[in-house]
Design an enzyme around this catalytic site. Structure first.
Site, PDB file in Angstrom:
ATOM      1  N   SER A  50      -1.070   0.097   2.895  1.00 26.73           N
ATOM      2  CA  SER A  50      -0.789   1.548   2.551  1.00 26.73           C
ATOM      3  C   SER A  50       0.203   1.294   1.733  1.00 26.73           C
ATOM      4  CB  SER A  50      -0.093   1.984   3.939  1.00 26.73           C
ATOM      5  OG  SER A  50       0.277   3.086   3.781  1.00 26.73           O
ATOM      6  N   GLU A  51       0.597   2.322   0.574  1.00 24.72           N
ATOM      7  CA  GLU A  51       1.450   2.401  -0.377  1.00 24.72           C
ATOM      8  C   GLU A  51       2.823   2.245   0.261  1.00 24.72           C
ATOM      9  OE1 GLU A  51       0.948   5.866  -2.760  1.00 24.72           O
ATOM     10  OE2 GLU A  51      -1.378   5.754  -2.656  1.00 24.72           O
ATOM     11  N   ASN A  52       3.086   2.727   1.343  1.00 17.93           N
ATOM     12  CA  ASN A  52       4.522   2.816   1.709  1.00 17.93           C
ATOM     13  C   ASN A  52       4.879   1.512   2.391  1.00 17.93           C
ATOM     14  OD1 ASN A  52       2.631   3.015   4.239  1.00 17.93           O
ATOM     15  ND2 ASN A  52       3.963   4.404   5.167  1.00 17.93           N
ATOM     16  N   SER A  92       4.927  -3.329  -1.922  1.00 12.58           N
ATOM     17  CA  SER A  92       3.651  -2.917  -1.889  1.00 12.58           C
ATOM     18  C   SER A  92       2.923  -2.261  -3.243  1.00 12.58           C
ATOM     19  CB  SER A  92       3.732  -1.528  -0.725  1.00 12.58           C
ATOM     20  OG  SER A  92       2.453  -0.729  -0.858  1.00 12.58           O
TER      21      SER A  92
END
Length: 224
Positions: A50-52, A92
């Site tokens: 996930s990008e976060n 990330s």
């Protein structure tokens, strides 16, 4: 053909998840793509990114067992798989920009028959939601798109050419809609698998550009 017509959102995500190969790192974007982590992938080792900064997460957290600090890109509470890591947002993106993502799954407003897609801005909208889509489109090895086949007004989201601001050109390798599984070929869309209850003629009528049909066309399995 099945009596049930079309695919649910989870079934669309399930079909895309079945295309993931053992050992892949897969980024899941906002919306329907997040549902891929709910799919039973058997003994395949898939690392969801996930990008976060949540890397190695699993299905949505059961009600009452949510960790409010543990969310996917869409803000849903998720679980962690063994070996998971929570990293800085910059790290990330380092995974993304370093070319380590085997596939990214994103939503879109439109996909063209040449593999362009638009997912960050609608007509007349001020600004837009760019997020990490452009980084992912440029750096991931494969770009999979999941979207509803038509808009609320009945317009096709699979188009000859995007008329919305394009996120990236020529990168989409696979498209899943509630009508079927498609591959942009450059000169049209190849219908690889058809959703239950639809005919080829029905799908052709609501698909922009040229639609061709794969040899041995089969119905998408919704039982697994």
């Amino acid at each position: 053909m099945s009596e049930t017509k079309g695919l649910t959102r989870q079934q669309m995500a399930d079909r895309v998840a079945r295309a993931f190969q053992d050992g892949w790192i897969v980024n899941l974007g906002v919306g329907i793509p997040t549902m891929c982590s709910n799919t039973d992938i058997g003994d395949r080792d898939i690392t969801y990114h996930s990008e976060n900064g949540v890397i190695g997460y699993g299905p949505a957290a059961p009600a009452g067992q949510e960790d409010l600090n543990l969310v996917n890109a869409g803000g849903q509470n998720v679980t962690l798989r063994p070996g998971a890591a929570v990293v800085h947002h910059a790290d990330s993106f380092g995974v993304i920009r370093g070319g380590h993502i085997d596939a990214t799954v994103m939503g879109a407003y439109q996909v063209s028959m040449t593999g362009d897609f638009a997912n960050w801005k609608l007509k007349g909208q001020k600004g837009g939601g760019i997020g990490g889509a452009m980084d992912l489109a440029a750096c991931a090895r494969r770009v999979f798109i999941i979207l509803e086949h038509v808009t609320r007004t009945g317009a096709s989201r699979l188009v000859e050419a995007c008329d919305l601001p394009v996120t990236a050109r020529g990168v989409v390798t696979l498209v899943a809609t509630n009508y079927g599984l498609f591959e942009p070929t450059g000169t049209g869309f190849l219908l690889r698998e058809i959703a239950p209850g639809f005919s080829v003629e029905e799908i052709r009528a609501v698909t922009g550009g040229t639609l061709t049909v794969a040899d041995g066309l089969r119905e998408i399995d919704t039982t697994g």
